[in-house]
Design a protein around this motif. Structure first.
Motif, PDB file in Angstrom:
ATOM      1  N   GLU A   1       0.832  -1.204   0.000  1.00 35.48           N
ATOM      2  CA  GLU A   1       0.000   0.000   0.000  1.00 35.48           C
ATOM      3  C   GLU A   1       0.866   1.254   0.000  1.00 35.48           C
ATOM      4  O   GLU A   1       0.540   2.247  -0.647  1.00 35.48           O
ATOM      5  N   ARG A   2       1.979   1.222   0.718  1.00 33.93           N
ATOM      6  CA  ARG A   2       2.880   2.383   0.741  1.00 33.93           C
ATOM      7  C   ARG A   2       3.495   2.609  -0.641  1.00 33.93           C
ATOM      8  O   ARG A   2       3.685   3.755  -1.068  1.00 33.93           O
ATOM      9  N   TYR A   3       3.816   1.514  -1.327  1.00 34.69           N
ATOM     10  CA  TYR A   3       4.376   1.637  -2.664  1.00 34.69           C
ATOM     11  C   TYR A   3       3.336   2.209  -3.632  1.00 34.69           C
ATOM     12  O   TYR A   3       3.662   3.023  -4.502  1.00 34.69           O
ATOM     13  N   LYS A   4       2.081   1.800  -3.475  1.00 30.41           N
ATOM     14  CA  LYS A   4       1.024   2.343  -4.335  1.00 30.41           C
ATOM     15  C   LYS A   4       0.852   3.846  -4.114  1.00 30.41           C
ATOM     16  O   LYS A   4       0.655   4.608  -5.074  1.00 30.41           O
ATOM     17  N   LEU A   5       0.938   4.271  -2.865  1.00 28.01           N
ATOM     18  CA  LEU A   5       0.832   5.709  -2.589  1.00 28.01           C
ATOM     19  C   LEU A   5       2.014   6.470  -3.167  1.00 28.01           C
ATOM     20  O   LEU A   5       1.871   7.609  -3.627  1.00 28.01           O
ATOM     21  N   MET A   6       3.207   5.854  -3.144  1.00 28.49           N
ATOM     22  CA  MET A   6       4.378   6.499  -3.729  1.00 28.49           C
ATOM     23  C   MET A   6       4.180   6.678  -5.237  1.00 28.49           C
ATOM     24  O   MET A   6       4.503   7.733  -5.804  1.00 28.49           O
ATOM     25  N   ILE A   7       3.641   5.657  -5.900  1.00 28.07           N
ATOM     26  CA  ILE A   7       3.359   5.763  -7.329  1.00 28.07           C
ATOM     27  C   ILE A   7       2.309   6.837  -7.586  1.00 28.07           C
ATOM     28  O   ILE A   7       2.389   7.593  -8.566  1.00 28.07           O
ATOM     29  N   ALA A   8       1.314   6.918  -6.697  1.00 21.98           N
ATOM     30  CA  ALA A   8       0.265   7.927  -6.864  1.00 21.98           C
ATOM     31  C   ALA A   8       0.839   9.337  -6.750  1.00 21.98           C
ATOM     32  O   ALA A   8       0.484  10.232  -7.533  1.00 21.98           O
ATOM     33  N   ARG A   9       1.739   9.549  -5.798  1.00 22.26           N
ATOM     34  CA  ARG A   9       2.380  10.870  -5.674  1.00 22.26           C
ATOM     35  C   ARG A   9       3.231  11.189  -6.897  1.00 22.26           C
ATOM     36  O   ARG A   9       3.262  12.334  -7.372  1.00 22.26           O
TER      37      ARG A   9
ATOM     38  N   SER B   1      -6.080   2.359  -9.815  1.00 24.06           N
ATOM     39  CA  SER B   1      -5.992   2.530 -11.268  1.00 24.06           C
ATOM     40  C   SER B   1      -4.724   3.292 -11.645  1.00 24.06           C
ATOM     41  O   SER B   1      -4.069   2.952 -12.649  1.00 24.06           O
ATOM     42  N   SER B   2      -4.353   4.287 -10.870  1.00 25.62           N
ATOM     43  CA  SER B   2      -3.119   5.035 -11.142  1.00 25.62           C
ATOM     44  C   SER B   2      -1.897   4.136 -10.990  1.00 25.62           C
ATOM     45  O   SER B   2      -0.971   4.173 -11.811  1.00 25.62           O
ATOM     46  N   PHE B   3      -1.879   3.319  -9.934  1.00 24.61           N
ATOM     47  CA  PHE B   3      -0.771   2.383  -9.750  1.00 24.61           C
ATOM     48  C   PHE B   3      -0.707   1.375 -10.889  1.00 24.61           C
ATOM     49  O   PHE B   3       0.375   1.094 -11.430  1.00 24.61           O
TER      50      PHE B   3
END
Length: 533
Positions: A81-89, A137-139
């Protein structure tokens, strides 16, 4: 001192739940969505059937990343989940005008459509669900962009990449394709650019993960098919499984009915009836007494008790087996059908090595679609699409089977294909022959591992028939049984190895005749000596 939490009675909690239910119903009814949009949406993201989940749960449960609401917020997936948020940023920083709040508002108009795609009830409220869709979807788009630049080799060996690939192909780990399209359209600010990029990444992903080597060259056809697909797994399914229309099914049924009425089938039924009557006559009690009577007289002679025991075993074994069969059938009837596991059928078809010995040659097809499975009875060539095996193949195969079982009410074409391959592959020798003839490309450690993978694919939710595949199986079996090598082998197996009891009985009778002849010769020679003496 911490403040005490207010105590809520059960009645107040029940009233609160009712109020929340009414609010959700009002939001659903007041949502501005066209009726024809809902009519176009079909349930396409299902739970895996229990029969399949129990057989191999690791192939249906994500291990690294959750996509969509089914497995969201699971503790074992929290690291990703942290990696997905990093991709989102990262996605947000690439464009100054891009804001996730705006994307969530954009998706709010299709919230009802999103929920309608899922078979299982989604317990998240509207805001939570939309944020899940926006982040996932962004990830997913960012992760799959590598396939649009033909740089797959640079990522394949990275740690965890294959695990993520397997996770995003699981049936319970899907999000609607129109959400990905909406997200890309919002990012690129162009519908055409979004479609081009999405088709590009999906075709690259399918080339890498497809269990069949497929050709995807016509972008216009792909764009047309893309708009009809539900999600990523469905896109791959549509690429490798031919569509069977209702008219084709009706024509196949008519052909089968006409075939049942021809003279050859009447002759077969007539012979089967004669065989049945023959068994009834010889299984009757008078025939049994007639067959036993001579043996009872002979067996009472001295020295023939052992032969009697063998003969009694021979005559009574069939009766005991029939009794056992009746008991088993009666006990099986008493078991409720709901408690029985799904039927597992391995097709009645010879293995690759047996077919190869009988003169069958396997030829790879160039298109890759399952519709190219055919057999030429004149040349003995078995045409099959090229099979691509790697560490991701088993998971993809199982989820395609699960998706077809839950999404299709008609014939299970892909499931029948896996049953066909499972039927012809029994050992590592079969895998080796398919590799040498170009039908199978394996990146697994050994041929034995490939054979074990296919032999474990026999679990199915329900049995089904597919016209062109069943015809191919029938043609292969007819060609195989018609070969003279096979006929001789079966005659030896049935009448020699399979009839050892009868041979033992005949040997005993022969021994009895020889002993009797020797006894007669001794008596006769003694009689001659007595007369001459």
């Amino acid at each position: 001192m911490l403040p005490k939490k207010p105590i809520i009675s059960s009645a107040e909690q029940h009233s609160f739940d009712e109020t929340r239910w009414v609010i959700n119903v009002q939001k659903s009814l007041d949502a501005e969505i066209e009726e024809h949009d809902l009519e176009e949406v079909t349930v396409s993201i299902f739970n895996v059937p229990k029969a399949l989940m129990c057989s191999h749960p690791d192939s249906y449960t994500p291990h690294r990343v959750s996509i969509g609401p089914y497995h969201c917020l699971k503790p074992e997936l929290h690291e990703m989940e942290r990696y997905k948020l990093m991709i989102a940023r990262k996605t947000r920083n690439q464009s100054k005008s891009f804001k996730f709040h705006d994307l969530v508002e954009k998706l709010q108009s299709i919230e009802i459509k999103i929920r309608a795609c899922y078979h299982k009830y989604i317990g998240f409220n509207g805001e939570t669900l939309l944020w899940i869709m926006a982040v996932d979807s962004s990830f997913l788009i960012e992760f799959l962009k590598i396939y649009s630049f033909r740089k797959v080799e640079t990522l394949i060996n990275r740690v965890g990449h294959n695990e993520i690939l397997r996770d995003i192909m699981m049936i319970e780990n899907q999000i609607p394709l129109f959400v990905l399209r909406k997200t890309l359209e919002f990012q690129l600010e162009s519908t055409e650019s979004a479609d081009d990029l999405l088709v590009s990444v999906l075709t690259g992903l399918c080339r890498d993960l497809s269990p069949l080597v497929i050709k995807l060259d016509d972008d216009e056809i792909l764009k047309a098919q893309f708009h009809e697909c539900n999600h990523i797994l469905d896109f791959l399914y549509q690429m490798i499984v031919p569509r069977i229309e209702e008219e084709e099914l009706e024509e196949e049924e008519d052909e089968e009915n006409r075939a049942d009425d021809n003279g050859g089938n009447r002759a077969i039924r007539f012979l089967e009836e004669i065989k049945h009557q023959f068994k009834r006559v010889f299984a009757s009690r008078p025939a049994d007494l007639i067959l036993r009577f001579p043996w009872r007289i002979i067996s009472n002679l001295p020295g023939f008790m052992a032969l009697k025991l063998s003969a009694d075993y021979l005559f009574t074994r069939q009766e005991n087996e029939a009794t056992t069969t009746r008991r088993e059938s009666s006990s099986s009837v008493s078991i409720p059908d709901i408690e029985k596991p799904p039927l597992v059928e391995e097709l009645t078809i010879p293995s690759v090595s047996d077919l190869h010995k009988a003169g069958v040659r396997f030829k790879p097809t160039t298109h890759g679609n399952i519709s190219t499975v055919t057999f030429d009875s004149n040349s003995g060539q078995f045409h099959l699409p090229v099979i691509n095996l790697d560490i991701n193949t088993e998971t993809v195969l199982r989820n395609l089977v699960a998706y077809e079982a839950t999404n299709t009410s008609g014939p299970l074409v892909f499931t029948r294909y896996t049953e066909l391959i499972n039927g012809i592959i029994d050992s590592e020798e079969d895998v080796r022959l398919l590799r040498e003839q170009g039908v199978l490309v394996s990146r697994l450690k050994s041929d034995q591992e490939a054979a074990e993978m296919w032999n474990g694919m026999s679990k199915s939710v329900r049995l089904t028939k597919v016209g062109f595949l069943d015809k191919t199986i029938e043609d292969v079996n007819r060609y195989y049984t018609g070969r003279w090598k096979v006929k001789i082998g079966r005659l030896v197996e049935v009448y020699v190895y399979g009839s050892w009891q009868i041979l033992a009985f005949l040997a005993a009778v022969l021994l009895l005749m020889l002993v009797s002849l020797q006894l007669f010769s001794l008596v006769f020679s003694s009689f001659l000596r007595f007369r001459t003496g």
